[in-house]
Scaffold this active site. Structure first.
Site, PDB file in Angstrom:
ATOM      1  N   LYS A  59       0.845  -1.199   0.000  1.00 53.17           N
ATOM      2  CA  LYS A  59       0.000   0.000   0.000  1.00 53.17           C
ATOM      3  C   LYS A  59       0.881   1.249   0.000  1.00 53.17           C
ATOM      4  O   LYS A  59       0.630   2.202  -0.741  1.00 53.17           O
ATOM      5  CB  LYS A  59      -0.943  -0.019   1.206  1.00 53.17           C
ATOM      6  CG  LYS A  59      -2.079  -1.025   1.045  1.00 53.17           C
ATOM      7  CD  LYS A  59      -2.790  -1.347   2.350  1.00 53.17           C
ATOM      8  CE  LYS A  59      -3.799  -2.480   2.142  1.00 53.17           C
ATOM      9  NZ  LYS A  59      -4.372  -2.987   3.382  1.00 53.17           N
ATOM     10  N   GLN A 103      -4.684  -2.291   9.863  1.00 46.65           N
ATOM     11  CA  GLN A 103      -4.538  -3.584   9.187  1.00 46.65           C
ATOM     12  C   GLN A 103      -5.057  -4.717  10.087  1.00 46.65           C
ATOM     13  O   GLN A 103      -4.658  -4.827  11.244  1.00 46.65           O
ATOM     14  CB  GLN A 103      -3.050  -3.807   8.842  1.00 46.65           C
ATOM     15  CG  GLN A 103      -2.785  -5.032   8.007  1.00 46.65           C
ATOM     16  CD  GLN A 103      -3.434  -4.980   6.614  1.00 46.65           C
ATOM     17  OE1 GLN A 103      -3.355  -3.971   5.918  1.00 46.65           O
ATOM     18  NE2 GLN A 103      -4.081  -6.060   6.224  1.00 46.65           N
ATOM     19  N   ASP A 126     -11.107   2.084   4.383  1.00 44.57           N
ATOM     20  CA  ASP A 126     -11.300   0.639   4.228  1.00 44.57           C
ATOM     21  C   ASP A 126     -12.790   0.302   4.100  1.00 44.57           C
ATOM     22  O   ASP A 126     -13.139  -0.809   3.715  1.00 44.57           O
ATOM     23  CB  ASP A 126     -10.734  -0.109   5.450  1.00 44.57           C
ATOM     24  CG  ASP A 126      -9.402  -0.780   5.141  1.00 44.57           C
ATOM     25  OD1 ASP A 126      -9.109  -0.996   3.948  1.00 44.57           O
ATOM     26  OD2 ASP A 126      -8.663  -1.102   6.095  1.00 44.57           O
TER      27      ASP A 126
END
Ligand code: NAD
Length: 302
Positions: A59, A103, A126
């Site tokens: 990312k 994450q 997200d």
């Protein structure tokens, strides 16, 4: 004797994700030229999970490529839930940051839901916050979870006809299967499907799959979707990413999808490879969400 095979076309994540990134890079270059603030993505990673490290590094690399500012906050496995929430709140209050991702998976002693709920919904790139989920279900503009969003971008790029088709989604997780089923059923140009959402308690999965015009496999079992489960000319999207021990690789593992690609591909009209398919689209979609968050915040600050 002649054998006829369906004309299979690869849904190439490299090509589609690059086209998404090229478009974003042009926009970022314009911002740079006019001396404007740049989009900023912050990633939080807890502990030393190898797969998580790989995702977060990728990312960051992609942010660098297109000119997004980015930072990764690495926290020790032993961090308390309260301390992690504090880190998230600091990012919420930092005006320079447009997108926050924490994450997953998090260590056992931390409640995923409480952490996700702590993220400012306007920075929830997200798309896991309940506010994002609610908007998605309503069909309002929302941060769409990156993997199903990436699949939709791929369908759009290849102009795959979805209206009136029967789509079967295997897997009902909040981050992939369930939002995927919602997007495919919605009234939008790459939706309008009749959707069957399957999971570990589904009976007659093979018979259901054989009725599918579009199959999205998102369960995490390598090679699960075999050729006898797929009808001729189906569109097959493989979301699965599993690390399988492989002594021939320097890393000691190779990445396997949920589809038995070798045997399913000849029957398919379109199919995604693993690697090189949905995984790349997930990152492209995350970048798109981050740019959308940036634009919305810039508009609100005016
Ligand atoms: P998950 O473990 O949260 O969910 C798996 C789902 O599969 C569950 O809903 C379960 O009911 C279903 N399932 C399990 N066994 C089944 C069976 N035998 N028959 C039918 N359904 C079954 O997983 P997830 O987070 O949704 O991820 C699924 C896969 O996608 C994993 O391989 C993961 O690594 C991968 N993934 C890939 C990306 C990407 O960028 N390509 C992103 C996220 C997840």
């Amino acid at each position: 004797m002649f054998f006829t095979f369906a004309p299979m076309q690869l849904l190439d994540g490299k090509i589609v994700s690059q086209s998404v990134k090229d478009t974003l890079k042009i926009k970022v270059d314009e911002l740079k030229q006019s001396g404007k603030r740049l989009p900023f993505l912050a990633a939080v990673i807890v502990g030393n999970n190898g797969a998580s490290e790989t995702y977060v590094a990728s990312k960051a690399k992609n942010c660098d490529e297109i000119g997004f500012l980015n930072k990764t906050i690495r926290l020790d496995e032993s961090i308390t839930e309260a301390a992690l929430i504090k880190v998230v709140e600091e990012l919420n209050n930092d005006n320079k940051i447009d997108g926050i991702l924490v994450q997953l998976p998090l260590p056992q002693h931390i409640n995923n839901e409480r952490i996700i709920n702590a993220i400012d919904p306007s920075k929830d790139v997200d798309g896991f916050h309940p506010m994002s989920t609610g908007k998605l279900i309503q069909g309002s503009p929302a941060f769409i979870p990156a993997t199903p969003y990436g699949v939709m971008l791929m369908l759009e790029h290849y102009k795959i006809e979805t209206k009136g088709k029967h789509a079967v989604v295997i897997g009902r997780s909040n981050i992939v299967g369930r939002p995927m089923s919602i997007l495919l059923s919605q009234q939008n140009p790459y939706g309008n499907c009749t959707v069957t959402l399957c999971h570990s308690h589904t009976k007659n999965l093979k018979e259901i799959c054989l009725q599918a015009d579009i199959i999205v496999a998102a369960l995490g079992i390598p090679g699960f979707l075999t050729a006898d489960m797929v009808k001729e000319n189906a569109v097959v999207i493989d979301v699965g990413i599993t690390r399988v021990a492989d002594e021939t690789k320097k890393s000691g593992f190779s990445i396997k999808g949920d589809v038995d690609f070798e045997h399913v591909a000849p029957k398919s009209s379109y199919i995604t490879p693993v690697p090189g398919g949905v995984g790349l689209m997930t990152i492209a979609a995350l970048l798109k969400n981050t740019f959308n968050a940036y634009e919305a915040r810039e508009t609100n600050m005016k």
